[in-house]
Design a protein around this motif. Structure first.
Motif, short mmCIF file in Angstrom:
data_model
loop_
_atom_site.label_atom_id
_atom_site.label_comp_id
_atom_site.label_asym_id
_atom_site.label_seq_id
_atom_site.Cartn_x
_atom_site.Cartn_y
_atom_site.Cartn_z
N PRO A 55 0.82 -1.23 0.00
CA PRO A 55 0.00 0.00 0.00
C PRO A 55 0.85 1.28 0.00
N HIS A 56 2.01 1.25 0.65
CA HIS A 56 2.90 2.42 0.62
C HIS A 56 3.42 2.66 -0.80
N LEU A 57 3.70 1.58 -1.50
CA LEU A 57 4.18 1.70 -2.88
C LEU A 57 3.13 2.35 -3.78
N TRP A 58 1.90 1.87 -3.69
CA TRP A 58 0.81 2.45 -4.48
C TRP A 58 0.54 3.90 -4.06
N LEU A 59 0.65 4.15 -2.77
CA LEU A 59 0.41 5.51 -2.27
C LEU A 59 1.49 6.46 -2.79
N ALA A 60 2.73 6.02 -2.81
CA ALA A 60 3.81 6.84 -3.37
C ALA A 60 3.52 7.17 -4.83
N ALA A 61 3.08 6.17 -5.57
CA ALA A 61 2.77 6.39 -6.99
C ALA A 61 1.60 7.36 -7.16
N ALA A 62 0.58 7.22 -6.33
CA ALA A 62 -0.59 8.11 -6.42
C ALA A 62 -0.19 9.55 -6.10
N TYR A 63 0.60 9.73 -5.05
CA TYR A 63 1.06 11.09 -4.73
C TYR A 63 1.89 11.66 -5.88
#
Length: 179
Positions: free
Chosen positions: A128-136
């Motif tokens: 989830p941190h990986l996807w969140l980094a990409a979304a940001y």
């Protein structure tokens, strides 16, 4: 994703289906193994067989398979239907996987909201941190993206983009590049 481990998993899942072809759990397990063997169409067919056997059957991995098969909108529909059948589902499915599907639909604000909810409750899970980094990053919020990337490395110091690309079993290479 060791080829030997996947071959063994496939053998065992096929055995389960052979023992009881009407067991939705066996069909879903076979579908999940086929997904990681990058046989997306066959995987989808097995999940659909499982649901045809029992329309109330819930296997959240079907939504993940849909996401990797390039059908994030359908993944959201499945997750929402699952929520109706199982209102006490694990947080991973209702927020993290829902956030990932929204990301793939380029609904980055929704993805951030859902993924932040998950990471605030379960801060030590990498994906989830990986996807969140990409979304940001997609939203141009590079400072936040950098903080989330640091969280990924805190959880997994050996993380690499190339390693992630091997694990991301997307059917279409453009989806790997989007992520």
């Amino acid at each position: 994703l060791s080829p030997a481990a996947l071959d063994r998993a496939l053998e065992l899942a096929e055995t389960a289906v052979h023992l009881d072809a009407r067991l939705p759990e066996a069909r879903a397990q076979l579908g999940y193994v086929l997904l990681f063997k990058r046989q997306h169409d066959a995987a989808m067919a097995e999940f659909e067989r499982a649901i045809a056997l029992n329309p109330n059957f819930i296997d959240y991995r079907y939504a993940r398979a849909l996401l990797f098969a390039g059908e994030p909108a359908r993944a959201i529909e499945v997750l929402e239907a699952n929520m109706c059948l199982d209102p006490f589902q694990p947080l991973m499915y209702s927020t993290s996987w829902m956030g990932q599907a929204n990301y793939m639909l380029k609904r980055y604000g929704d993805a951030v909201r859902l993924l932040r909810e998950f990471t605030s409750r379960r801060p030590d899970i990498q994906l989830p941190h990986l996807w969140l980094a990409a979304a940001y990053a997609q939203l141009g919020q590079l400072e936040q993206a950098s903080k989330e990337a640091a969280e990924v490395l805190r959880i997994n110091p050996g993380f690499t983009i190339e390693g992630w690309k091997r694990l991301a079993v997307f059917k279409d290479s453009k989806d790997v590049d989007h992520n």
